[in-house]
Design a protein around this motif. Structure first.
Motif, PDB file in Angstrom:
ATOM      1  N   GLU A   1       0.527  -0.681   0.168  1.00 18.94           N
ATOM      2  CA  GLU A   1      -0.027   0.263   0.115  1.00 18.94           C
ATOM      3  C   GLU A   1       0.736   1.240   0.000  1.00 18.94           C
ATOM      4  O   GLU A   1       1.964   1.053   0.910  1.00 18.94           O
TER       5      GLU A   1
ATOM      6  N   GLU B   1     -10.521  -2.198  -1.013  1.00 12.81           N
ATOM      7  CA  GLU B   1      -9.806  -2.338  -1.716  1.00 12.81           C
ATOM      8  C   GLU B   1      -8.330  -3.009  -2.052  1.00 12.81           C
ATOM      9  O   GLU B   1      -7.868  -2.820  -2.579  1.00 12.81           O
ATOM     10  N   ARG B   2      -8.442  -3.578  -1.098  1.00 12.11           N
ATOM     11  CA  ARG B   2      -7.451  -5.050  -0.735  1.00 12.11           C
ATOM     12  C   ARG B   2      -8.253  -5.925   0.011  1.00 12.11           C
ATOM     13  O   ARG B   2      -9.202  -6.373   0.894  1.00 12.11           O
TER      14      ARG B   2
ATOM     15  N   ARG C   1      -9.839  -3.609  -6.297  1.00 13.17           N
ATOM     16  CA  ARG C   1     -10.775  -3.420  -5.299  1.00 13.17           C
ATOM     17  C   ARG C   1     -12.424  -4.176  -6.181  1.00 13.17           C
ATOM     18  O   ARG C   1     -12.019  -3.967  -7.551  1.00 13.17           O
TER      19      ARG C   1
ATOM     20  N   ASP D   1     -16.273  -4.732  -5.347  1.00 13.24           N
ATOM     21  CA  ASP D   1     -17.302  -3.770  -4.825  1.00 13.24           C
ATOM     22  C   ASP D   1     -17.904  -4.048  -5.237  1.00 13.24           C
ATOM     23  O   ASP D   1     -19.331  -3.638  -5.889  1.00 13.24           O
TER      24      ASP D   1
END
Length: 425
Positions: free
Chosen positions: A142, A367-368, A384, A386
Motif C-alpha cells: 500500500e 481496496e484490498r 478493488r 466492490d
C-alpha cells in the motif's frame, strides 16, 4: 532461455561480488544517485556476507533458469515508529521484463512472513522508477506517501510502500453469521445445496451432505454421477452455495461462467441466502488427501450484473498436494469474467496436516484483500472488488486419464466445522 524463467533465491555468497559490479552502471543506478566506487562495492559485499552470519538481515542471489541475474534482500527498519523489514532488489538489464523481479519479490515475501517477527515490510523506490513502483503495487503493498531525503550527495524523492503482514485480529468482534451446522438440516434460508444448477439441472447438481456432532460433511459416493458430463466430463462434485442468480432457459446469464458457450438449461429461482459485501469471511475445514480430490471455499460475485463475477479464493486444496506434515493451499483473487480484475493467485506452503481442521480466512476491504491460514497472514491482493459475493463450498473428484475410479477410497468427504462472516469495521 525459456520464455518464463524458473526463479530461485540463493543465499548471497563470497563469489557474488560480480553481481554488484554488473549492477553498478549509470543505467542500473539512475534511480539511486549513480554508481558507487569500487571501495563502496567491496564494503557492500562484506555487509551482505555479515548479514548471512548474523541472521538479522538477509541478501539473496536471484537465479533464473540457474543463471545469476540480480539480487534481493531485507534488513531491519522502522515505519512510523514500528519495527519493520525493508526490502530492495535489482535484475540485470538482459533479464528484465520477464517477470523475474516479481517472482523474486514473491519468494522473498514468503521468507519474511515465515520469520513471523515483524509484521511490516517496506520498500522505497524512487518516484521516477515506474517498474519498481508497479512491482510494489502488484505485490499487495500500500502506498503511504512520499519523501525527499539526502542520498549520495544529492536528494532522492521516493515513494513509501508498506505491506501489512499482521495476523488476523478479530479481537472482540462478533460475527454477523456464525454457521455451526447444528441440528439435522441445513438452514435453507442460507444454503442452496446445488452446484450452479442452471448449467445442468438440480437433480444432477444436488449435494450429498449430512450434519453430525462434528459439523457438516459434503460427500462424493460410489454412485455419485458426473454433474454435467457433456461439457465437464466425468467431474463429480458435492457443493453448497449461498446464492443463486441466473436467467431464462437458453440465456447466457448465470453465475460462474467457467467456460465459453454455456447456456442456461434449467431455470432456477433466485436465492439470496448469505451474501457478504466486505468484512471477514472464514471457514474451518479439513482437506482430503487423495490425488483425485480437491476441496475449496471460494466466494464469488452474486452477478446481478454479469461483470460482478470475481472470485475470492480463500482456500483451494488439491489432495495430491497434501502431505502428512505439510501441504499447499491456493489463495488469491481470480478474475473469472470480471474485466476490472486480474488473476492474482498462488499456492502457499502450510505446515501441519491439512486433513486436520484449519482456519482459512479473507479480510476484504474496498481496496484490498488479505488472506490468512490459522490466523497467519499469507497473501495480500491490492485490487478493488466492490459487489456482494455468495459463499461456495465444495469437494470435487476429478476423472483419471484411464477412466477408472478409486472406489476403495470412497466416499470422499469434506468436513466443515464452521463458516463465519464479520461485517467491515
Amino acid at each position: 532461455m525459456s520464455a518464463i524463467p524458473r526463479v530461485k533465491l540463493e543465499p548471497w555468497g563470497v563469489d557474488d561480488l560480480f553481481l554488484l559490479e554488473a549492477a553498478n552502471t549509470p543505467e542500473m543506478t539512475a534511480h539511486l544517485g549513480g554508481p558507487e566506487t569500487a571501495e563502496q562495492l567491496r564494503a557492500r559485499q562484506e555487509k551482505y556476507l555479515r548479514w548471512r552470519e548474523t541472521g538479522d538481515a538477509a541478501m539473496y542471489r536471484i537465479e533464473a533458469d540457474g543463471d545469476p541475474v540480480g539480487g534481493i534482500g531485507y534488513w531491519k527498519s522502522e515505519h512510523d515508529g514500528a519495527p519493520a523489514w525493508e526490502t530492495g532488489w535489482n535484475v540485470l538489464p538482459a533479464w528484465q521484463g520477464r517477470g523475474i523481479a516479481r517472482e523474486a519479490l514473491r519468494l522473498l515475501i514468503g521468507k519474511v512472513a515465515a520469520r513471523g517477527d515483524r509484521s511490516l515490510l517496506v520498500a522505497y523506490p524512487g518516484v521516477d522508477n515506474p517498474a519498481s513502483n508497479a512491482l510494489c503495487r502488484g505485490a499487495g503493498f500500500e502506498q503511504r506517501g512520499s519523501l525527499t531525503e539526502p542520498w549520495r550527495g544529492a536528494e532522492l524523492t521516493f515513494n513509501i510502500w508498506v505491506l501489512d503482514m499482521s495476523p488476523l485480529d478479530l479481537g472482540d468482534r462478533q460475527p454477523d453469521v456464525d454457521e455451526r451446522f447444528e441440528g439435522e438440516r441445513l438452514d435453507e434460508a442460507r444454503w442452496w445445496p446445488f452446484y450452479t444448477p442452471h448449467w445442468s439441472a438440480r437433480d444432477a447438481a444436488a449435494a450429498r451432505w449430512s450434519i453430525g456432532p462434528g459439523g457438516l460433511e459434503l460427500r462424493i459416493d460410489a454412485d455419485t454421477q458426473p454433474w454435467a458430463p457433456d461439457f465437464d466430463g466425468d467431474v463429480r462434485v458435492s457443493h453448497l452455495q449461498t446464492g443463486q442468480h441466473s436467467g431464462a432457459v437458453g440465456s447466457e446469464l448465470g453465475q460462474h461462467r467457467f467456460r465459453t458457450g454455456l447456456r442456461v438449461r434449467e431455470e432456477q429461482p433466485e436465492h439470496r441466502g448469505w451474501l457478504v459485501h466486505h468484512g471477514v469471511i472464514e471457514v474451518r475445514m479439513a482437506a482430503v488427501r487423495h490425488p483425485d480430490v480437491m476441496v475449496a471455499f471460494w466466494p464469488i460475485g452474486f452477478e446481478e450484473r454479469p461483470d460482478d463475477c470475481g472470485e475470492l479464493c480463500v482456500a483451494e486444496i488439491f489432495g495430491q498436494e497434501v502431505g502428512e506434515h505439510a501441504g499447499l493451499v491456493g489463495v488469491g483473487v481470480k478474475a473469472q469474467n470480471d474485466p476490472r480484475l486480474r488473476t492474482d493467485f498462488e499456492k502457499i506452503p502450510v505446515e501441519g496436516d491439512l486433513t486436520d481442521f484449519h482456519d482459512y480466512a479473507v479480510e476484504w476491504t474496498p481496496e484490498r484483500v488479505r488472506f490468512f491460514v490459522d490466523g497467519r497472514w499469507v497473501k495480500t491482493v491490492a485490487q478493488r472488488i466492490d459487489y456482494p459475493v455468495q459463499l461456495m463450498l465444495d469437494v470435487y473428484e476429478f476423472p483419471r486419464a484411464d477412466g477408472t475410479r478409486d472406489t476403495a477410497a470412497l466416499p470422499h468427504v469434506l468436513r466443515v466445522e464452521r463458516v463465519r462472516s464479520f461485517r467491515a469495521h
